[in-house]
Design a protein around this motif. Structure first.
Motif, PDB file in Angstrom:
ATOM      1  N   VAL A   1      17.679  -4.997  -3.882  1.00  0.00           N
ATOM      2  CA  VAL A   1      16.710  -3.895  -2.592  1.00  0.00           C
ATOM      3  C   VAL A   1      15.624  -4.722  -3.350  1.00  0.00           C
ATOM      4  O   VAL A   1      15.389  -4.237  -4.621  1.00  0.00           O
ATOM      5  N   ARG A   2      15.482  -5.501  -2.300  1.00  0.00           N
ATOM      6  CA  ARG A   2      14.155  -6.670  -2.325  1.00  0.00           C
ATOM      7  C   ARG A   2      12.640  -5.228  -2.044  1.00  0.00           C
ATOM      8  O   ARG A   2      13.493  -4.224  -1.379  1.00  0.00           O
ATOM      9  N   LEU A   3      12.062  -4.894  -3.284  1.00  0.00           N
ATOM     10  CA  LEU A   3      10.807  -3.561  -2.907  1.00  0.00           C
ATOM     11  C   LEU A   3       9.487  -4.314  -2.892  1.00  0.00           C
ATOM     12  O   LEU A   3       9.619  -5.445  -3.915  1.00  0.00           O
ATOM     13  N   ASP A   4       9.037  -4.482  -1.576  1.00  0.00           N
ATOM     14  CA  ASP A   4       7.618  -5.017  -1.334  1.00  0.00           C
ATOM     15  C   ASP A   4       6.398  -3.819  -1.928  1.00  0.00           C
ATOM     16  O   ASP A   4       7.037  -2.758  -1.009  1.00  0.00           O
ATOM     17  N   ALA A   5       5.844  -4.048  -3.125  1.00  0.00           N
ATOM     18  CA  ALA A   5       4.769  -3.044  -3.524  1.00  0.00           C
ATOM     19  C   ALA A   5       3.487  -3.364  -3.041  1.00  0.00           C
ATOM     20  O   ALA A   5       3.125  -4.333  -1.792  1.00  0.00           O
TER      21      ALA A   5
ATOM     22  N   LEU B   1       8.640   5.684  -3.762  1.00  0.00           N
ATOM     23  CA  LEU B   1       8.265   5.683  -4.799  1.00  0.00           C
ATOM     24  C   LEU B   1       7.080   5.243  -5.100  1.00  0.00           C
ATOM     25  O   LEU B   1       6.605   5.159  -4.632  1.00  0.00           O
ATOM     26  N   PRO B   2       6.205   5.579  -6.222  1.00  0.00           N
ATOM     27  CA  PRO B   2       4.285   4.826  -5.720  1.00  0.00           C
ATOM     28  C   PRO B   2       4.199   3.477  -5.430  1.00  0.00           C
ATOM     29  O   PRO B   2       4.798   2.645  -6.056  1.00  0.00           O
ATOM     30  N   ASN B   3       3.243   3.687  -4.032  1.00  0.00           N
ATOM     31  CA  ASN B   3       2.950   2.066  -3.554  1.00  0.00           C
ATOM     32  C   ASN B   3       3.910   1.361  -3.178  1.00  0.00           C
ATOM     33  O   ASN B   3       3.550  -0.201  -3.332  1.00  0.00           O
ATOM     34  N   VAL B   4       4.875   1.932  -2.462  1.00  0.00           N
ATOM     35  CA  VAL B   4       6.211   0.421  -1.941  1.00  0.00           C
ATOM     36  C   VAL B   4       5.920   0.752  -1.024  1.00  0.00           C
ATOM     37  O   VAL B   4       5.348   1.723   0.032  1.00  0.00           O
ATOM     38  N   LYS B   5       5.153  -0.132  -0.640  1.00  0.00           N
ATOM     39  CA  LYS B   5       5.171  -0.813   1.129  1.00  0.00           C
ATOM     40  C   LYS B   5       6.799  -0.945   2.026  1.00  0.00           C
ATOM     41  O   LYS B   5       6.930  -0.476   3.469  1.00  0.00           O
ATOM     42  N   ASP B   6       7.499  -1.675   1.520  1.00  0.00           N
ATOM     43  CA  ASP B   6       8.979  -1.885   1.999  1.00  0.00           C
ATOM     44  C   ASP B   6       9.843  -2.131   1.332  1.00  0.00           C
ATOM     45  O   ASP B   6      10.129  -2.550  -0.084  1.00  0.00           O
ATOM     46  N   LEU B   7      11.183  -1.641   1.314  1.00  0.00           N
ATOM     47  CA  LEU B   7      12.437  -1.949   0.770  1.00  0.00           C
ATOM     48  C   LEU B   7      13.291  -3.287   2.038  1.00  0.00           C
ATOM     49  O   LEU B   7      13.485  -2.231   3.298  1.00  0.00           O
ATOM     50  N   HIS B   8      14.422  -4.105   1.314  1.00  0.00           N
ATOM     51  CA  HIS B   8      14.736  -4.942   1.813  1.00  0.00           C
ATOM     52  C   HIS B   8      16.616  -4.796   1.089  1.00  0.00           C
ATOM     53  O   HIS B   8      16.620  -5.188  -0.018  1.00  0.00           O
ATOM     54  N   THR B   9      17.176  -4.833   1.802  1.00  0.00           N
ATOM     55  CA  THR B   9      19.100  -4.470   1.477  1.00  0.00           C
ATOM     56  C   THR B   9      20.116  -5.580   1.539  1.00  0.00           C
ATOM     57  O   THR B   9      20.207  -5.437   2.457  1.00  0.00           O
ATOM     58  N   SER B  10      20.664  -5.576   0.503  1.00  0.00           N
ATOM     59  CA  SER B  10      21.994  -6.506   0.818  1.00  0.00           C
ATOM     60  C   SER B  10      22.715  -5.689   0.205  1.00  0.00           C
ATOM     61  O   SER B  10      22.605  -5.554  -0.744  1.00  0.00           O
ATOM     62  N   PHE B  11      24.340  -5.706   0.653  1.00  0.00           N
ATOM     63  CA  PHE B  11      25.372  -4.900   0.020  1.00  0.00           C
ATOM     64  C   PHE B  11      25.794  -5.645  -0.346  1.00  0.00           C
ATOM     65  O   PHE B  11      26.474  -7.581  -0.370  1.00  0.00           O
TER      66      PHE B  11
END
Length: 156
Positions: free
Chosen positions: A70-74, A130-140
């Protein structure tokens, strides 16, 4: 202890492969007697080369069939908010690894889950909250070719 010699590298290599080796077994494998081997292991621990010992558990056998990256963009956040996000990430057991990354995104997480339905719920109810999370990008992960194992200890 600033540099590693051949004995130190051999000790680290053998302990990475099998952390349950007795000191006697380890000493035999690296070509030292027991007392100097034990002193070297203690020195490697004290210098921070050996961070600890643990069991490697098969996630599939304990019912964790999903591994997600999961790439988490803050959002643009200040230092205090960043520390708050880091602390929140550390507190979540399903997140087994977290790294700051370059390029797009702020963090790369490795997240385990029972199945896709459970992971989907976890992403919606925990990760995106989660605090201040803008977006998630997920690969499995579709299959594992090589898992984190031993570090290369060649001519370092």
């Amino acid at each position: 202890m600033e540099t590693l010699d051949a004995y130190d590298r051999a000790i680290l290599q053998h302990l990475q492969a099998n952390g349950r080796l007795t000191n006697t077994e380890l000493a035999q494998r690296v070509g030292l007697s027991a007392a100097p081997c034990w002193r070297r292991v203690r020195a490697l621990e004290a210098a921070g080369y050996i961070l600890g010992y643990r069991a490697e558990v098969d996630r599939h056998k304990i019912g964790l069939g999903v591994l997600a990256f999961v790439r988490l963009d803050a959002d643009q956040i200040n230092t205090a908010q960043l520390r708050q996000l880091e602390d929140a990430i550390r507190a979540i057991p399903e997140i087994v690894s977290c790294h700051y990354i370059s390029g797009a995104g702020t963090f790369e997480l490795q997240v385990v889950g029972r199945d896709l339905a459970q992971f989907s719920k976890f992403a919606r109810e925990v990760l995106i909250q989660l605090p201040n999370v803008k977006d998630l990008h997920t690969s499995f992960s579709l299959g594992e070719v090589k898992a984190a194992g031993t570090l290369p200890l060649g001519a370092t």
